[in-house]
Design an enzyme around this catalytic site. Sequence first.
Site, PDB file in Angstrom:
ATOM      1  CE  LYS A   1       0.135   3.582   9.327  1.00  0.00           C
ATOM      2  NZ  LYS A   1      -0.621   4.150   8.251  1.00  0.00           N
TER       3      LYS A   1
ATOM      4  CE  LYS B   1      -5.655   0.127  -2.929  1.00  0.00           C
ATOM      5  NZ  LYS B   1      -5.863   0.660  -1.560  1.00  0.00           N
TER       6      LYS B   1
ATOM      7  N   GLY C   1       2.987  -3.750  -2.660  1.00  0.00           N
ATOM      8  CA  GLY C   1       3.769  -2.528  -2.834  1.00  0.00           C
ATOM      9  C   GLY C   1       3.316  -1.448  -1.890  1.00  0.00           C
TER      10      GLY C   1
ATOM     11  CB  CYS D   1       1.674   1.495   5.134  1.00  0.00           C
ATOM     12  SG  CYS D   1       1.377   3.256   5.380  1.00  0.00           S
TER      13      CYS D   1
END
Length: 455
Positions: free
Chosen positions: A222, A341, A277, A280
């Site tokens: 991940k 987003k 932004g 994660c």
Amino acid sequence: MDERTTGPGAPDSGSHGSPVAVVGLGYVGTSLAAVLAEGGYAVRGVDVDPALVDRVAQGECPIEEAGITGRFERYASEGRITANTDASVLADCPTVLVTVGTPLAEADPDLSAVEAATETLAPYLDPEDLVVYRSTLPARATTGTVAPLLAAGSGLDPGNDFHLAFCPERMAEGSAYEDLTTTPVVVGGLSATSREVAEAFWASLGLETVPVSDPTAAELAKLADNWWIDLNIALANELALLAEELGTDATEVIAAANTLPKGQHSVNILHPGAGVGGSCLHKDPRFVASLGERYGLDLETPRVSRRVNDRMPGHVVDLTREALDGDLAGATVAVLGVAFKAGTDDTRNTPAVPVVEGLREGGATVRVTDPYVPAGEIEGLLGLTPGRLPEVLSGIDAVVVVTGHDAYRTLTPERLLERVGRDSFAVVDGRHVFAWDAFDGTGITYRGVGRGVRE
């Protein structure tokens, strides 16, 4: 097509028998709950926020996400998704998915929510139960933090008496439904049996799985994904800065570069923009750098990507100043987009904040608009009352596009001229919503990230 009635799995309520618990109904948990319910599971959500639980009880979805919101509300209204602040509902759920957040604390992940959730669920575990962690964890957290807490709280042996696996969340805002129903699930079990049981669970939803040797490998996979993405965007952003100086278009350069076959795929440079932004990409590279330090490694690439990407909002402010003949003082600037987003209402670590701050520090009066983000959230985040697009554009000196929402992509030079009501103003394009040559011959000054000045 109606998003509420399509998708994988049989939508017969409770067709998989025992309910599945989702601990933490944030962006990840809410999206996952909708997909689980569509796949035939009865979903029992647990969250510490009473207001959120009340919303679910009223059939409302806590998030705005294409493909998720309608489905969630349908299944919540039908009772297939429920929510509770009382963790005792976990006693009837042989499968528990933990999706609470792991925010950034300095350079390290804050695992307090994960630890609290783990301590809460542990007393309700029974032999043969399956516990899956989807929260982003630093390497060795499943074995070193989670497993001991579960053992202490349940009196059971993780990996033997019950099954424990780490299966990282791999979805993105704006494409959560597609990601959750098509992206392979990485499965790292504490034991071989735990891995097999977890794989069988995801297979019941028709999902492909990628088994790895242990939870640590899954945790690192991940982090590696987001490490790569952040680095790739950093490359695109520095390429954009170079393209601006050379007077060419970085988007054209990237499209050409990406036609080169390399290995099993092709070169795949992502797009530059006004800034990175979300949760994660903002935190995971920092997690990696911190993890390296813990083991005596000076990992440079995660720090480089963060430095490069963190400076892009300032670059957008510089482009705006340049487009206004070197001075922001006294200018009225319309900032289009507050979400980080396109197509979402997610403002976590949005570049809109440093862009607005930079414009105001330069002496500009700033107006903002976003068709997705609630007005109250914008006011709390920026200290500005948002307006509708026509109002925000009226009489401005410059337009700065921070988020590539579809509503902004439909703007034409003619429509902008009409709404602004002036013959001359500046457009600063942080998301390439306009063609490079769209404003040629209009009297409008155009600057775009990665696009040199057209004479």
